[in-house]
Every structure is written in C-alpha cells, then in structure tokens.
Design a protein around this motif. Sequence first.
Motif, PDB file in Angstrom:
ATOM      1  N   LYS A 132       0.809  -1.213   0.000  1.00  0.00           N
ATOM      2  CA  LYS A 132       0.000   0.000   0.000  1.00  0.00           C
ATOM      3  C   LYS A 132       0.851   1.275   0.000  1.00  0.00           C
ATOM      4  N   GLY A 133       2.174   1.122  -0.047  1.00  0.00           N
ATOM      5  CA  GLY A 133       3.050   2.287  -0.077  1.00  0.00           C
ATOM      6  C   GLY A 133       3.047   3.077   1.215  1.00  0.00           C
ATOM      7  N   LEU A 134       2.773   2.402   2.352  1.00  0.00           N
ATOM      8  CA  LEU A 134       2.663   3.093   3.640  1.00  0.00           C
ATOM      9  C   LEU A 134       3.879   2.871   4.538  1.00  0.00           C
ATOM     10  N   MET A 135       4.886   2.177   4.024  1.00  0.00           N
ATOM     11  CA  MET A 135       6.025   1.825   4.854  1.00  0.00           C
ATOM     12  C   MET A 135       6.772   3.064   5.340  1.00  0.00           C
ATOM     13  N   LYS A 136       6.844   4.104   4.514  1.00  0.00           N
ATOM     14  CA  LYS A 136       7.594   5.309   4.872  1.00  0.00           C
ATOM     15  C   LYS A 136       6.762   6.320   5.661  1.00  0.00           C
ATOM     16  N   SER A 137       5.478   6.034   5.858  1.00  0.00           N
ATOM     17  CA  SER A 137       4.629   6.953   6.627  1.00  0.00           C
ATOM     18  C   SER A 137       4.985   6.870   8.107  1.00  0.00           C
ATOM     19  N   ASP A 138       4.485   7.833   8.896  1.00  0.00           N
ATOM     20  CA  ASP A 138       4.734   7.814  10.339  1.00  0.00           C
ATOM     21  C   ASP A 138       4.225   6.519  10.968  1.00  0.00           C
ATOM     22  N   GLY A 139       3.022   6.091  10.560  1.00  0.00           N
ATOM     23  CA  GLY A 139       2.461   4.854  11.095  1.00  0.00           C
ATOM     24  C   GLY A 139       3.251   3.641  10.664  1.00  0.00           C
TER      25      GLY A 139
ATOM     26  N   GLY B 203       4.767  18.237  -1.487  1.00  0.00           N
ATOM     27  CA  GLY B 203       5.773  17.245  -1.134  1.00  0.00           C
ATOM     28  C   GLY B 203       7.155  17.855  -1.063  1.00  0.00           C
ATOM     29  N   ARG B 204       7.817  17.721   0.096  1.00  0.00           N
ATOM     30  CA  ARG B 204       9.136  18.322   0.258  1.00  0.00           C
ATOM     31  C   ARG B 204      10.144  17.245   0.644  1.00  0.00           C
ATOM     32  N   GLY B 205      10.148  16.148  -0.140  1.00  0.00           N
ATOM     33  CA  GLY B 205      11.088  15.062   0.102  1.00  0.00           C
ATOM     34  C   GLY B 205      12.273  15.139  -0.831  1.00  0.00           C
ATOM     35  N   ARG B 206      12.692  13.984  -1.379  1.00  0.00           N
ATOM     36  CA  ARG B 206      13.867  13.930  -2.238  1.00  0.00           C
ATOM     37  C   ARG B 206      13.710  14.788  -3.486  1.00  0.00           C
TER      38      ARG B 206
ATOM     39  N   ILE C 216      -4.319  28.112  -4.641  1.00  0.00           N
ATOM     40  CA  ILE C 216      -4.264  27.473  -5.958  1.00  0.00           C
ATOM     41  C   ILE C 216      -5.096  28.234  -6.993  1.00  0.00           C
ATOM     42  N   THR C 217      -6.089  28.980  -6.529  1.00  0.00           N
ATOM     43  CA  THR C 217      -6.930  29.745  -7.457  1.00  0.00           C
ATOM     44  C   THR C 217      -6.104  30.768  -8.238  1.00  0.00           C
ATOM     45  N   ASP C 218      -5.128  31.382  -7.580  1.00  0.00           N
ATOM     46  CA  ASP C 218      -4.301  32.400  -8.225  1.00  0.00           C
ATOM     47  C   ASP C 218      -2.907  31.893  -8.600  1.00  0.00           C
ATOM     48  N   ALA C 219      -2.628  30.623  -8.340  1.00  0.00           N
ATOM     49  CA  ALA C 219      -1.289  30.089  -8.596  1.00  0.00           C
ATOM     50  C   ALA C 219      -1.034  29.929 -10.096  1.00  0.00           C
ATOM     51  N   LYS C 220       0.229  30.049 -10.459  1.00  0.00           N
ATOM     52  CA  LYS C 220       0.629  29.845 -11.855  1.00  0.00           C
ATOM     53  C   LYS C 220       1.168  28.428 -12.082  1.00  0.00           C
ATOM     54  N   VAL C 221       1.836  27.873 -11.048  1.00  0.00           N
ATOM     55  CA  VAL C 221       2.480  26.564 -11.196  1.00  0.00           C
ATOM     56  C   VAL C 221       2.193  25.699  -9.969  1.00  0.00           C
ATOM     57  N   LEU C 222       1.859  24.435 -10.227  1.00  0.00           N
ATOM     58  CA  LEU C 222       1.724  23.444  -9.164  1.00  0.00           C
ATOM     59  C   LEU C 222       2.731  22.321  -9.456  1.00  0.00           C
ATOM     60  N   VAL C 223       3.686  22.143  -8.548  1.00  0.00           N
ATOM     61  CA  VAL C 223       4.673  21.077  -8.686  1.00  0.00           C
ATOM     62  C   VAL C 223       4.247  19.919  -7.784  1.00  0.00           C
ATOM     63  N   ILE C 224       3.957  18.773  -8.382  1.00  0.00           N
ATOM     64  CA  ILE C 224       3.490  17.609  -7.614  1.00  0.00           C
ATOM     65  C   ILE C 224       4.669  16.662  -7.425  1.00  0.00           C
ATOM     66  N   ALA C 225       5.204  16.655  -6.204  1.00  0.00           N
ATOM     67  CA  ALA C 225       6.396  15.848  -5.919  1.00  0.00           C
ATOM     68  C   ALA C 225       6.158  14.872  -4.771  1.00  0.00           C
ATOM     69  N   ILE C 226       4.897  14.526  -4.506  1.00  0.00           N
ATOM     70  CA  ILE C 226       4.583  13.605  -3.417  1.00  0.00           C
ATOM     71  C   ILE C 226       4.879  12.166  -3.844  1.00  0.00           C
ATOM     72  N   ASP C 227       4.908  11.253  -2.879  1.00  0.00           N
ATOM     73  CA  ASP C 227       5.148   9.834  -3.160  1.00  0.00           C
ATOM     74  C   ASP C 227       3.832   9.142  -3.486  1.00  0.00           C
ATOM     75  N   GLY C 228       3.929   8.053  -4.241  1.00  0.00           N
ATOM     76  CA  GLY C 228       2.768   7.203  -4.472  1.00  0.00           C
ATOM     77  C   GLY C 228       2.026   7.522  -5.749  1.00  0.00           C
ATOM     78  N   LYS C 229       1.868   6.513  -6.608  1.00  0.00           N
ATOM     79  CA  LYS C 229       1.184   6.711  -7.880  1.00  0.00           C
ATOM     80  C   LYS C 229      -0.239   7.235  -7.694  1.00  0.00           C
ATOM     81  N   GLU C 230      -0.973   6.572  -6.806  1.00  0.00           N
ATOM     82  CA  GLU C 230      -2.387   6.906  -6.641  1.00  0.00           C
ATOM     83  C   GLU C 230      -2.575   8.338  -6.172  1.00  0.00           C
ATOM     84  N   GLN C 231      -1.755   8.762  -5.209  1.00  0.00           N
ATOM     85  CA  GLN C 231      -1.873  10.120  -4.689  1.00  0.00           C
ATOM     86  C   GLN C 231      -1.524  11.157  -5.761  1.00  0.00           C
TER      87      GLN C 231
END
Length: 620
Positions: free
Chosen positions: A136-143, A419-422, A474-489
């Motif tokens: 489920k890709g939850l190994m790196k989560s806090d839980g 997402g502020r990881g690698r 996000i309504t006024d944003a110009k760029v959204l960088v999606i750098a989170i983990d997990g395909k589904e998310q």
Amino acid sequence: MTDFLLLAFIFLMAGVIAVPIASRLGLGSVLGYLIAGIIISPALGLLGVDVIAVQHFAEFGVVMMLFLVGLELEPKLLWEMRTRLLGLGGGQVLISTVLIMGIALLLGQTWQIALAIGLVLALSSTAIVLQTLNEKGLMKSDGGQASFSVLLFQDIAVIPMLALLPLLAVPGLMHGGDAGHAESLSLVDHLNSWQTTLVTIGAIAFVVLAGNYLTRPIFRFIAAAKLRELFTAAALMMIIGVALLMTLVGLSPALGTFLAGVILANSEYRHELESDIEPFKGLLLGLFFITVGAGINFALLQDNFPLILSLTLGLMLLKAAVLLLLGHIFKIPWSSRWLFALGLSQAGEFGFVLLAFTVANGILPEALAEQLLLVVAMSMLLTPALFILYDRVIAPYFNRAQDREADNIEEQSHIIIAGRGRVGGIVDRMLEAAGFKATVIDFSSEQLGRLQAFGINAYFGDATRPDLLHSAGITDAKVLVIAIDGKEQISKLVEYAVHHYPDLHVIARAVDRDHVYQLWALGCRDIIRETYDSSVRMGRSTFEALGISRAAADKMSDIFWDADRRSMVEFADVYDINIPPHENEALIAKVRRVQEEWQPELLGKMSAIMEENNKPDDEP
C-alpha cells in the motif's frame, strides 16, 4: 514424487487464482492467500498433508523478508531508531503482556499459564504487516515506521521469551512435552548459562565480522564466474547459513538474518542480493499465508465459535487500545496512529512457534494451546480487513479531522510544491536560489520537524485535499509542482488540479513510464519521470567511458532525449487508462511501428556524430 507434484500444484493453483481476484476487489494479496488456504483446506485434509510442517518450511519467507528489510537500513539509521525501538516496541510488549496476563488470571488460569499466554499473544505478525504496508506504499509513513519499530523489537524479544518460558513449566503437564525433546542439533543444549551467553555472543560476532570482511571477497569471487544462478545460490546459502547458526545457538533466525542485512546495507552487492532473494521471499510468504488459512481447525472452531470469536476480538481491541495509547504518548499523527493500532492488533506467526514450544515444555495444556492457535489464526485472518477499513473509512475521516490540523497558510505564492522530500526539496532549493518563494506542503510531521531544525519553512497538510489547496492559493497560482510519493496520490492530485484549474501549469512527478501515460490521459502535459534525467546522464557518462568526447556525448544524449520525448507523446495518445499496457493492442502496434521507423533514423544520427568524433583534429 507424485504426491509432491500434486501438493505443489494445489498450492500454486490456489494462489494464482485467489490472489489476482482479491487484488482486483481491493482486498490485497495477503487476504487472497488466506482465503486460498481456507478453500483448499478440505483437499489437504483428504490428502493427509501435515499443514504445520509445511508452515514451518514457509516461515523461512519471514526470515528472507527481514533480511531484505535489513538491507534497506544502515546501522546509523538503526541507531537513530533506538528511542522508538525501546519506547514503542518495549512499551507495547510489556503493557500488552501484563494486560493479557491479568485477563487470563481473571479467567481462572494460574500465573505461570497466564504469563505464558500474555507473552505469546503480545507479538504481532511481521509477515502480514510489512507485506501489506509495502503493497500500500505506507512503509515510509509515520504509522509505517512506528509499526516497523514495534515489529523489530518483538522479533528481538522472542529471544528472552524462549529463555523465560521453560521456567514457567507446570510439573503436571511435563508429560505432554516428551515428544518435543527429540534430539536436534544445538550448540548450547548442554552448556550452563554463562557458557551459553558466550557462545551466543560469539555467534553474533561471527555474523558481524563475516558480513563486514568475508562477504565481499566471496561475492567478488562468485561474480567473476558471470553466472547469475551462482550468485543466487550464494545469496541463499548465506541467508540459510546465518539462520542455521542462529537456530543452533537458540536465537531467532529472523533476527540473525536481519542483522546480516543491516551489515550488508552499504555493500555494493546490495541491489543484486535484493533482486535475487525477492522472488523466493514472495513465494514462501504466499505459501505461509496459505498454510495459515489451511491450518484453521474448523471442527474445533465450530464447537467453540462464540468463545474463539470473543477471545479474538477482545485480544485485537486490547492491543489496539495499547497501541493508540503509545501513539498518543509518542505524538504520532491521528491518521497514522490508527494505521499503527489497527495494523498491529493481531497475534503473530511467532505465536505458532511459541505455542508449540509451550506444549512441548509442559507450560500450556494441549487443549488450551489448540484454542489459542485458533485465536492467533483468526486474528491474522481479520487483519487484512482492518487495513481495508483503514483505507476506506478511517484514513479519509481523520485526514479531514486529525489531531494536528493542517497549518493555516498565511503567505501565499504563485508557486505551490506538494511534497518536500527527495524530489520536492531539490525543486524548492533551485527556486529559492533564483529568488522565487514557493508555498510548500508536506504530510509528514517528522519531515517538517527535520526541516524546521534547518530553518526551512513548510506547511503541514495533505496536498490532495481541495480545501488545503484552496487555502494555499491554488486559485491564483501559476504553477503546481506535484512531488509527493505514491502513484495513486499523484494521479488523484493531477486529476483534480487539471479538471478544476485548466489554466494552472501542473508539473507532475511520474514513478515510471506507464505512470507517464496515465498522467497524460488525465490531462497533465508536463510530466517528469523521477529517474529519467539521471538515467540519461548515466548513458552519457557511458558514451564518454567508451572514448566519445563530452561534446559528442552531449549531442547523442540530446538526440535520444528528443526521440524518446516524441515517441512518448505518440504512445500516450493511444494509451487507455482502463486497459493494462501489455493488453492494449493499439499501444503495442504503435510501439512496434515507431521502433521500426525511428530506430534506423536514430542509429544514423548517432553514427554520424561518432564518425565526426573519430576524425583527427586536422582532418577537414
């Protein structure tokens, strides 16, 4: 021979049929294997199969799994986990043992039997929990990290438990353990306590020294033969050897192989070992789960169903309550706290081993042990359902109303980084270096704590939540960088952003090539494969290593980059999000046509550059 082939066919067929169906229904592979075991149980009974013996063999999958887990951990990281290992793990085992013992005393058991029951049922299932968290890709989560700390401590705790349990033997039950004392190989059977301690320490020291100084020359010698099957055989030999040594000195083989994995975490052979061992681990774990399902004594369960069900649910509720309390003490976020509590609420596979050990040593009556075996098996059978409950009900609820509410984002920017990881960390640093200020959102409170220590500001929250994105501007944003983990998310966030904010420039991180096609189908047009740039750079370095100049290698890399980018667009146009790529006939035909048409052109361009590179400097 015929019996073996028939048995192997039954197990393989059960898994091959049940697991894909369970996965399609969203139940996960573990529940699929358990259901497969229940279904084939009558057939195994008719064939007179010793399911327990098969289960002992399949438990080696747990040993392999812990070796692979150890490969992912450097000793330094393990030392950093010491607080959680002792606090979460030690607290869970101690409190659960005391509470279960207290309930057993209230039910009329002697203190020796009550303590033995408490020790056995305090453990959780390493196999089920780690397998499900990884799926489920939850190994790196806090839980997930908290769960791993507890499971690792439990595996270590099995050692003192095996030493303590014989001291609880009841004289009147000792006759039941005669069969359990058959002659077996052991290095410590006839030693006193201090001699046993010295031999045990010596065995651990040997594993550490051999892992540091012997494995590299051995693997280097084997690798020289250039036969992959020999490397696989050597990897299996090493794991089996460590497990055997640990067994001979009375330690947990799983703990020994975990230690060996940690020692080899920095080895240059780490990834080769992972790829060689992974298939064996997967097959043996699947077989283990099947035997758990097949090993349920349905006759005894039918005769005592209310009692067994009550004990199982009571055990899981009690352990979940203990874990929730520990999660509160260690400030685990609410959503992860429930993952932690529900995921570890079952009894574990070591329960089967310890119950057999207690009967053989005259600690528990055989009839009571058989009932407890059912409790262990039933709790493991219910665990995948709890993960489904967490995924579909609890996680969505607590993501909306969690202990730590999402931060109030006061400073908005035209750039949002999810997402502020690698990946997201490098993007943020590049933007900051150029004078741009981004709004950064991350869902790991531990990660944010580390960032704050270095003076880096980021906001806590789940970036896939529309309300949080709205507060981030996000309504006024110009760029959204999606750098989170997990395909589904990632796909979920891309779909929402593209659909509701068509003028927003979305830059999405893709996990692999198929994920690129999926994101393209969802409407994203700026997709970055997370390993693509580094792979192209490695290819360029390979060109240079072959004697091609840096300038020519750069040109060849650019040509490949351009061709690959154009082909990706063509393939994405025929990609169907509802059809697996290998079953999409239009995609397969397009890939073959592009390869036939573009490969000669690409080869011609590359060859021309290399010919130019090979010309002497004074040649016109």
